[in-house]
Motif scaffolding. Structure first.
Motif, mmCIF file in Angstrom:
data_model
loop_
_atom_site.group_PDB
_atom_site.id
_atom_site.type_symbol
_atom_site.label_atom_id
_atom_site.label_comp_id
_atom_site.label_asym_id
_atom_site.label_seq_id
_atom_site.Cartn_x
_atom_site.Cartn_y
_atom_site.Cartn_z
ATOM 1 N N GLY A 1 18.866 -5.529 10.971
ATOM 2 C CA GLY A 1 19.938 -6.274 11.632
ATOM 3 C C GLY A 1 19.594 -6.673 12.691
ATOM 4 N N HIS A 2 19.767 -7.988 13.236
ATOM 5 C CA HIS A 2 19.321 -8.248 14.635
ATOM 6 C C HIS A 2 19.892 -7.647 15.858
ATOM 7 N N CYS A 3 19.023 -7.052 17.091
ATOM 8 C CA CYS A 3 19.418 -6.440 17.834
ATOM 9 C C CYS A 3 20.482 -5.245 17.487
ATOM 10 N N HIS A 4 20.042 -4.567 16.677
ATOM 11 C CA HIS A 4 20.785 -3.208 16.207
ATOM 12 C C HIS A 4 20.771 -2.409 17.539
ATOM 13 N N PRO A 5 22.086 -1.860 17.746
ATOM 14 C CA PRO A 5 22.294 -1.244 19.098
ATOM 15 C C PRO A 5 21.526 -0.015 19.088
#
Length: 437
Positions: free
Chosen positions: A69-73
């Motif tokens: 996923g984009h920018c996974h924390p």
């Protein structure tokens, strides 16, 4: 280029976008291409969504690079923490590269025991070619007709999909990829094995020693040819009998995307001699690699010094470790099976509704929908496919296409894709197909 923006239509765009396109061309030159008839301006990403400057959300059903996923924390945090502590190369002792390598190799069969790191998938394929040629003493490489493996000079020569202005190498032999949809029930494993055998014989007739066959296990640029699992075994047996190596290109099918296995080659019950990894490895950070059988790597590693300044730097390794951990902890492989099956079922329902859908196929969250002019002739319909791609873009659903005709939808969303996301895609696809019909 499939699904490329035509610069001659730039005057149709809003003024701000015209300016961006003009600045881009002036600064970057003409080689840099854009997707879609109406290029997309993105400023932010989160999960399975991309956002434009006005805050509009676009469902990402295409980008496998942000695999978790984009920018996974967790990935973002790992990058930030490590960059605040140390970022350096591999010529110093450091624990993180060893821990990651142990965890990564644990996903491979026992025969694969070493890994070497690069920054990009292209570099990884380039390195794999060097190793294969050094190990075998040969120079001949076999690839499929619309393969794409990267863009260094050596790797572009084994990437026929780059077009006629990028000729294949003199010692590169091209074979048609296996296509179950058009096989009329024949054994495609046997057919493909014969094609590989014929290419090897042609090499010998021209005094070329065979070195390696390279392919990804789902033939992602040849049209997403996934079935039946196991059809690659016979061709790889032919490769080994001829003294060559099999290089598995896992840049697209790897890291759990097929759901049932970590790596695409595992669906076929084979063990490659070398496997190359890239894009999804660090969720967009520059890290890639070559996994190898130790006996294949031994002489190369002993005789040839290899060093890549930024390959496996400590920040990229931190990102890669976070990606691997997230795939496991969030059960994203299981999700790929569940949602992949859900999407396949929905696409097959659409196949019953629209005669122009010739085939639906895939593995996990790597799926293809093939468009034809009619099901009897099975003639590829790239025009319809492109219409679907651009129609979905206007509905804020991002997709692209595959094959030499561009007639197969290439569906590979980030692995956290949900059933609700799938429904959005399927409903949008139905609406676009209805409009185009």
């Amino acid at each position: 280029m499939i699904n490329g923006f035509d610069p001659s239509t730039v005057d149709r765009l809003p003024a701000q976008e015209q300016e961006l396109v003009a600045r881009r061309r002036a600064l970057l030159g003409p080689s840099y291409k854009l997707f879609y008839e109406h290029p997309l301006h993105v400023v932010r990403g989160e999960g399975v969504w991309l956002y434009d400057p006005d805050g509009n959300a676009y469902l990402d059903v295409y980008n496998n690079v942000p695999s978790v996923g984009h920018c996974h924390p967790r990935v973002v945090e790992a990058i930030a923490q490590q960059s605040a502590i140390l970022n350096t190369h591999t010529r110093y002792l450091h624990e993180s590269i060893l821990k990651y390598s142990e965890d990564l190799l644990a996903t491979y069969p026992d025969e694969i025991g070493n890994v070497m790191y690069t920054c990009t998938g292209s570099e990884a394929v380039d390195l794999a070619l060097r190793i294969a040629r050094y190990y075998t003493g040969g120079t001949g490489i076999i690839v499929t007709a619309n393969a794409y493996h990267g863009l260094t000079t050596a790797v572009a020569e084994i990437s026929p999909s780059m077009g006629p202005n990028v000729p294949v190498g003199q010692h590169v032999y091209v074979v048609e990829a296996p296509d179950e949809y058009r096989s009329e029930g024949d054994d495609i494993g046997a057919i493909f094995a014969q094609r590989v055998e014929d290419a090897i014989q042609k090499m010998r007739r021209h005094g070329i020693k065979f070195a390696a066959f390279i392919a990804d296990g789902i033939f992602s640029t040849d049209g997403i040819l996934t079935d039946p699992p196991g059809f690659l075994k016979s061709p790889v047996d032919v490769v080994h009998a001829a003294g060559g190596l099999y290089i598995a290109d896992e840049v697209q099918p790897g890291f759990g995307r097929t759901g049932t296995h970590w790596w695409g080659f595992q669906r076929h019950g084979i063990v490659p001699d070398l496997a190359v990894m890239g894009k999804p490895m660090g969720n967009g950070m520059p890290i890639a690699g070559v996994a190898a059988k130790p006996e294949v790597l031994e002489r190369f590693g002993t005789d040839i010094r290899y060093f890549n300044t930024f390959g496996a730097n400590t920040v990229s390794i931190a990102a890669a470790q976070a990606v691997l951990d997230v795939i496991k902890d969030e059960k994203l492989m299981e999700n790929a099976v569940e949602i992949g099956d859900y999407m396949t079922a929905g696409m097959k329902r659409l196949q019953q509704k629209y005669e122009t859908i010739g085939a639906v196929r895939g593995a996990g969250l790597f799926l293809g929908m093939e468009f034809v002019t009619d099901r009897k002739s099975k003639t590829p319909n790239g025009k319809l496919s492109l219409g679907v791609v651009n129609g979905l873009r206007e509905k804020r659903i991002l997709i692209s296409a595959s094959s030499s005709y561009g007639h197969v939808l290439k569906i590979r969303p980030p692995l956290p894709f949900t059933a609700a996301n799938a429904d959005t895609f399927l409903c949008g696809l139905d609406e676009v197909l209805a409009d185009l019909s």
